[in-house]
Design a protein around this motif. Structure first.
Motif, PDB file in Angstrom:
ATOM      1  N   ILE A 171       0.833  -1.204   0.000  1.00  0.00           N
ATOM      2  CA  ILE A 171       0.000   0.000   0.000  1.00  0.00           C
ATOM      3  C   ILE A 171       0.868   1.255   0.000  1.00  0.00           C
ATOM      4  CG2 ILE A 171      -1.595   1.337   1.445  1.00  0.00           C
ATOM      5  CD1 ILE A 171      -3.062  -1.287   2.019  1.00  0.00           C
ATOM      6  N   CYS A 172       1.967   1.222   0.737  1.00  0.00           N
ATOM      7  CA  CYS A 172       2.891   2.364   0.697  1.00  0.00           C
ATOM      8  C   CYS A 172       3.400   2.601  -0.719  1.00  0.00           C
ATOM      9  CB  CYS A 172       4.068   2.123   1.632  1.00  0.00           C
ATOM     10  SG  CYS A 172       3.726   2.436   3.381  1.00  0.00           S
ATOM     11  N   SER A 173       3.701   1.517  -1.435  1.00  0.00           N
ATOM     12  CA  SER A 173       4.227   1.667  -2.792  1.00  0.00           C
ATOM     13  C   SER A 173       3.183   2.208  -3.754  1.00  0.00           C
ATOM     14  CB  SER A 173       4.745   0.319  -3.301  1.00  0.00           C
ATOM     15  OG  SER A 173       3.677  -0.586  -3.588  1.00  0.00           O
ATOM     16  N   GLU A 174       1.898   1.978  -3.450  1.00  0.00           N
ATOM     17  CA  GLU A 174       0.830   2.385  -4.362  1.00  0.00           C
ATOM     18  C   GLU A 174       0.258   3.763  -4.034  1.00  0.00           C
ATOM     19  OE1 GLU A 174      -0.134   0.504  -7.128  1.00  0.00           O
ATOM     20  OE2 GLU A 174       1.707  -0.515  -6.523  1.00  0.00           O
ATOM     21  N   VAL A 175       0.101   4.079  -2.747  1.00  0.00           N
ATOM     22  CA  VAL A 175      -0.544   5.359  -2.394  1.00  0.00           C
ATOM     23  C   VAL A 175       0.265   6.161  -1.376  1.00  0.00           C
ATOM     24  CG1 VAL A 175      -2.829   4.374  -2.836  1.00  0.00           C
ATOM     25  CG2 VAL A 175      -1.925   4.365  -0.492  1.00  0.00           C
ATOM     26  N   GLY A 176       1.480   5.699  -1.064  1.00  0.00           N
ATOM     27  CA  GLY A 176       2.263   6.332  -0.015  1.00  0.00           C
ATOM     28  C   GLY A 176       2.707   7.751  -0.301  1.00  0.00           C
ATOM     29  N   ASP A 177       2.711   8.138  -1.557  1.00  0.00           N
ATOM     30  CA  ASP A 177       3.087   9.517  -1.890  1.00  0.00           C
ATOM     31  C   ASP A 177       2.034  10.519  -1.430  1.00  0.00           C
ATOM     32  OD1 ASP A 177       5.432   8.635  -3.013  1.00  0.00           O
ATOM     33  OD2 ASP A 177       4.664   8.618  -5.071  1.00  0.00           O
ATOM     34  N   ASP A 178       0.817  10.040  -1.219  1.00  0.00           N
ATOM     35  CA  ASP A 178      -0.272  10.898  -0.747  1.00  0.00           C
ATOM     36  C   ASP A 178      -0.406  10.721   0.765  1.00  0.00           C
ATOM     37  OD1 ASP A 178      -2.565  12.284  -0.176  1.00  0.00           O
ATOM     38  OD2 ASP A 178      -3.898  11.031  -1.394  1.00  0.00           O
ATOM     39  N   ALA A 181      -3.784   9.917   2.215  1.00  0.00           N
ATOM     40  CA  ALA A 181      -4.480   8.712   1.749  1.00  0.00           C
ATOM     41  C   ALA A 181      -5.212   8.040   2.903  1.00  0.00           C
ATOM     42  CB  ALA A 181      -3.492   7.743   1.122  1.00  0.00           C
ATOM     43  N   VAL A 182      -6.447   7.626   2.629  1.00  0.00           N
ATOM     44  CA  VAL A 182      -7.273   6.954   3.637  1.00  0.00           C
ATOM     45  C   VAL A 182      -7.085   5.441   3.484  1.00  0.00           C
ATOM     46  CG1 VAL A 182      -9.612   6.551   4.476  1.00  0.00           C
ATOM     47  CG2 VAL A 182      -8.947   8.830   3.637  1.00  0.00           C
ATOM     48  N   VAL A 183      -6.588   4.811   4.532  1.00  0.00           N
ATOM     49  CA  VAL A 183      -6.304   3.377   4.511  1.00  0.00           C
ATOM     50  C   VAL A 183      -7.274   2.664   5.451  1.00  0.00           C
ATOM     51  CG1 VAL A 183      -4.587   1.587   4.950  1.00  0.00           C
ATOM     52  CG2 VAL A 183      -3.870   3.808   4.030  1.00  0.00           C
ATOM     53  N   ALA A 184      -7.862   1.589   4.971  1.00  0.00           N
ATOM     54  CA  ALA A 184      -8.797   0.801   5.772  1.00  0.00           C
ATOM     55  C   ALA A 184      -8.283  -0.625   5.926  1.00  0.00           C
ATOM     56  CB  ALA A 184     -10.179   0.794   5.127  1.00  0.00           C
ATOM     57  N   GLU A 185      -8.751  -1.290   6.956  1.00  0.00           N
ATOM     58  CA  GLU A 185      -8.320  -2.655   7.255  1.00  0.00           C
ATOM     59  C   GLU A 185      -9.535  -3.496   7.645  1.00  0.00           C
ATOM     60  OE1 GLU A 185      -5.331  -4.977  10.426  1.00  0.00           O
ATOM     61  OE2 GLU A 185      -5.660  -2.806  10.583  1.00  0.00           O
ATOM     62  N   ILE A 186      -9.650  -4.662   7.011  1.00  0.00           N
ATOM     63  CA  ILE A 186     -10.679  -5.628   7.388  1.00  0.00           C
ATOM     64  C   ILE A 186      -9.952  -6.834   7.963  1.00  0.00           C
ATOM     65  CG2 ILE A 186     -12.631  -7.026   6.635  1.00  0.00           C
ATOM     66  CD1 ILE A 186     -12.987  -5.075   4.298  1.00  0.00           C
ATOM     67  N   TRP A 244      -6.778  -3.232   3.136  1.00  0.00           N
ATOM     68  CA  TRP A 244      -6.204  -4.570   3.289  1.00  0.00           C
ATOM     69  C   TRP A 244      -7.217  -5.455   3.978  1.00  0.00           C
ATOM     70  CZ3 TRP A 244      -2.839  -6.983   7.566  1.00  0.00           C
ATOM     71  CH2 TRP A 244      -2.509  -8.302   7.192  1.00  0.00           C
ATOM     72  N   ASN A 245      -7.569  -6.557   3.290  1.00  0.00           N
ATOM     73  CA  ASN A 245      -8.429  -7.588   3.859  1.00  0.00           C
ATOM     74  C   ASN A 245      -7.553  -8.771   4.234  1.00  0.00           C
ATOM     75  OD1 ASN A 245     -10.773  -9.362   4.318  1.00  0.00           O
ATOM     76  ND2 ASN A 245     -10.128 -10.309   2.397  1.00  0.00           N
ATOM     77  N   HIS A 246      -7.600  -9.180   5.508  1.00  0.00           N
ATOM     78  CA  HIS A 246      -6.677 -10.188   6.016  1.00  0.00           C
ATOM     79  C   HIS A 246      -6.802 -11.556   5.384  1.00  0.00           C
ATOM     80  CE1 HIS A 246      -5.460  -8.378  10.212  1.00  0.00           C
ATOM     81  NE2 HIS A 246      -5.570  -7.438   9.297  1.00  0.00           N
ATOM     82  N   ASP A 247      -7.962 -11.890   4.828  1.00  0.00           N
ATOM     83  CA  ASP A 247      -8.214 -13.285   4.482  1.00  0.00           C
ATOM     84  C   ASP A 247      -9.034 -13.385   3.203  1.00  0.00           C
ATOM     85  OD1 ASP A 247      -8.317 -16.250   5.439  1.00  0.00           O
ATOM     86  OD2 ASP A 247     -10.401 -15.745   5.014  1.00  0.00           O
ATOM     87  N   ASP A 248      -8.542 -14.162   2.235  1.00  0.00           N
ATOM     88  CA  ASP A 248      -9.212 -14.266   0.940  1.00  0.00           C
ATOM     89  C   ASP A 248     -10.506 -15.061   1.004  1.00  0.00           C
ATOM     90  OD1 ASP A 248      -7.407 -12.684  -0.439  1.00  0.00           O
ATOM     91  OD2 ASP A 248      -6.121 -14.374  -0.985  1.00  0.00           O
ATOM     92  N   ASP A 249     -10.664 -15.962   1.977  1.00  0.00           N
ATOM     93  CA  ASP A 249     -11.950 -16.644   2.136  1.00  0.00           C
ATOM     94  C   ASP A 249     -13.028 -15.624   2.495  1.00  0.00           C
ATOM     95  OD1 ASP A 249     -11.619 -19.459   1.598  1.00  0.00           O
ATOM     96  OD2 ASP A 249     -10.352 -19.560   3.367  1.00  0.00           O
ATOM     97  N   GLN A 250     -12.787 -14.809   3.518  1.00  0.00           N
ATOM     98  CA  GLN A 250     -13.760 -13.767   3.847  1.00  0.00           C
ATOM     99  C   GLN A 250     -13.783 -12.698   2.764  1.00  0.00           C
ATOM    100  OE1 GLN A 250     -12.450 -12.358   7.727  1.00  0.00           O
ATOM    101  NE2 GLN A 250     -11.337 -10.635   6.858  1.00  0.00           N
ATOM    102  N   GLY A 251     -12.719 -12.653   1.950  1.00  0.00           N
ATOM    103  CA  GLY A 251     -12.650 -11.688   0.858  1.00  0.00           C
ATOM    104  C   GLY A 251     -13.714 -11.889  -0.197  1.00  0.00           C
ATOM    105  N   VAL A 252     -14.238 -13.118  -0.317  1.00  0.00           N
ATOM    106  CA  VAL A 252     -15.344 -13.351  -1.254  1.00  0.00           C
ATOM    107  C   VAL A 252     -16.526 -12.480  -0.860  1.00  0.00           C
ATOM    108  CG1 VAL A 252     -16.981 -15.070  -2.118  1.00  0.00           C
ATOM    109  CG2 VAL A 252     -14.578 -15.700  -1.762  1.00  0.00           C
ATOM    110  N   GLY A 253     -16.819 -12.440   0.449  1.00  0.00           N
ATOM    111  CA  GLY A 253     -17.895 -11.585   0.932  1.00  0.00           C
ATOM    112  C   GLY A 253     -17.543 -10.116   0.859  1.00  0.00           C
ATOM    113  N   VAL A 254     -16.275  -9.785   1.104  1.00  0.00           N
ATOM    114  CA  VAL A 254     -15.834  -8.391   1.014  1.00  0.00           C
ATOM    115  C   VAL A 254     -16.052  -7.857  -0.398  1.00  0.00           C
ATOM    116  CG1 VAL A 254     -13.822  -6.874   1.099  1.00  0.00           C
ATOM    117  CG2 VAL A 254     -14.166  -8.581   2.893  1.00  0.00           C
TER     118      VAL A 254
END
Length: 349
Positions: A171-178, A181-186, A244-254
């Motif tokens: 995420i730093c490499s993608e939006v760290g220049d701003d 930037a609003v960062v969220a975590e699931i 950032w979503n911690h888990d790809d299984d729950q990521g289906v619902g995300v």
């Protein structure tokens, strides 16, 4: 420290940490086209991979109630099938601690050569693992650690803190220049140490580029929980730059919640490394741009290590003459640039 009885001559404890993935070189049964590869170099592994004394391994893991856990057991079985000198006895997956304790006690009574154990609860399984070690049966502890290091001869771990670091660095490499930037975590289940480690690694990595977590929710590693948590997050945060979503299984619902909300102003990175997440990345049409690997082949690594231990072999790529005490696997980031390298070994959510 109490001296443990020795079942075979190889049961000597050796200090050392190896950050290596061992899912393994070609097995002695070449009839399987889906062999798990990697780790020990095939050029140097001849003596390790030649058929030897039959090794009876007891294996127990939690119920396959989501894709990652299902892959844990299936990968272990597939690895064992590649070796004519492995007899794998697989206990039924269970989330009942008392039942899992009983499974290990059965393995002890049967006198198996080694036990590979992914505990539902590491603390609760520690006493019975100690019993196995005291009986001269080496225990290979996978993923969820025991309370006592003497309860396992080898511990195979993913890198939960490293997952968070990898996600934060991406995420730093993608939006760290701003810096705004609003960062969220699931997150996953907040009460679990693994979730706490992932969150801490994420926070530490973001701090390096001057960002922090602005919005955070926790789910439960399920599709339903992921959808509910993401829905709440999107309602609370009208503008987001990265998730950032911690888990790809729950990521289906995300991802379902994101689609239902019609939101696409942010980038998202997943966790664990499922095949469906990687297909989303390949498509180029999703907010999901990357995922961090948390290997679902850890138990397969444990099977390989158990075989090496019982047959008194070492890891060919190391100078050491004994298998290390701890093997911690790496948490690489998968993007569109390298997804083809990982998708064939990914699990299905």
């Amino acid at each position: 420290m109490n001296t443990l009885p020795i079942k075979k001559a190889w049961v000597g404890l050796v200090a050392g940490v190896a950050a290596l993935s061992l899912v393994a070189c070609t097995g002695n049964d070449s009839g399987d086209d889906t062999e798990l590869r990697g780790g020990t170099s095939e050029a140097d592994a001849g003596s390790n991979d030649e058929e030897g004394e039959t090794v009876v391994i007891g294996f127990s893991a939690p119920a396959a109630d989501h894709g990652w856990m299902g892959s844990i057991t299936e990968s272990a079985k597939r690895l064992a099938e590649q070796y004519d000198d492995i007899e794998l006895r697989v206990a039924e997956g269970t989330n009942d601690v008392n039942l899992q304790i009983s499974q290990v006690e059965t393995f002890i009574n049967e006198g198996v050569d080694a036990i590979v154990l992914l505990p539902f609860d590491g603390a609760a399984m520690t006493p019975v693992a100690l019993q196995a070690m005291e009986a001269g049966i080496p225990v290979i502890n996978v993923d969820r650690e025991f309370d006592d290091p003497n309860a396992a001869r080898v511990t195979v771990l993913g890198d939960n803190y490293g997952m968070g670091v990898s996600a934060g660095q991406y995420i730093c490499s993608e939006v760290g220049d701003d810096k705004d930037a609003v960062v969220a975590e699931i997150a996953g289940i907040d009460s679990l140490p693994l979730t706490q480690d992932r969150s801490q690694g994420f926070e530490d990595a973001l701090a390096e580029c001057g960002l922090d977590v602005d919005n955070r929710v926790a789910a439960d590693f399920t599709v339903e929980g992921g959808e509910e948590a993401a829905t709440n997050l999107l309602q609370a945060a009208p503008e987001i730059d990265a998730i950032w979503n911690h888990d790809d299984d729950q990521g289906v619902g995300v991802l379902a919640a994101i689609e239902n909300a019609g939101r696409d102003e942010f980038i998202m990175i997943g966790g664990a490394g499922s095949a469906n997440a990687m297909r989303e990345i390949q498509s180029g049409d999703s907010v999901l741009k990357a995922t961090v690997i948390y290997p679902s082949t850890q138990a397969a690594d444990g099977i390989k290590l158990a075989r090496l231990l019982v047959q008194q072999k070492a890891m060919s790529d190391l100078v050491e003459v004994e298998v290390p005490r701890t093997v911690q696997l790496y948490a690489p980031v998968v993007t569109e640039d390298n997804v083809d390298e990982y998708i064939d070994s990914a699990f299905e959510s």
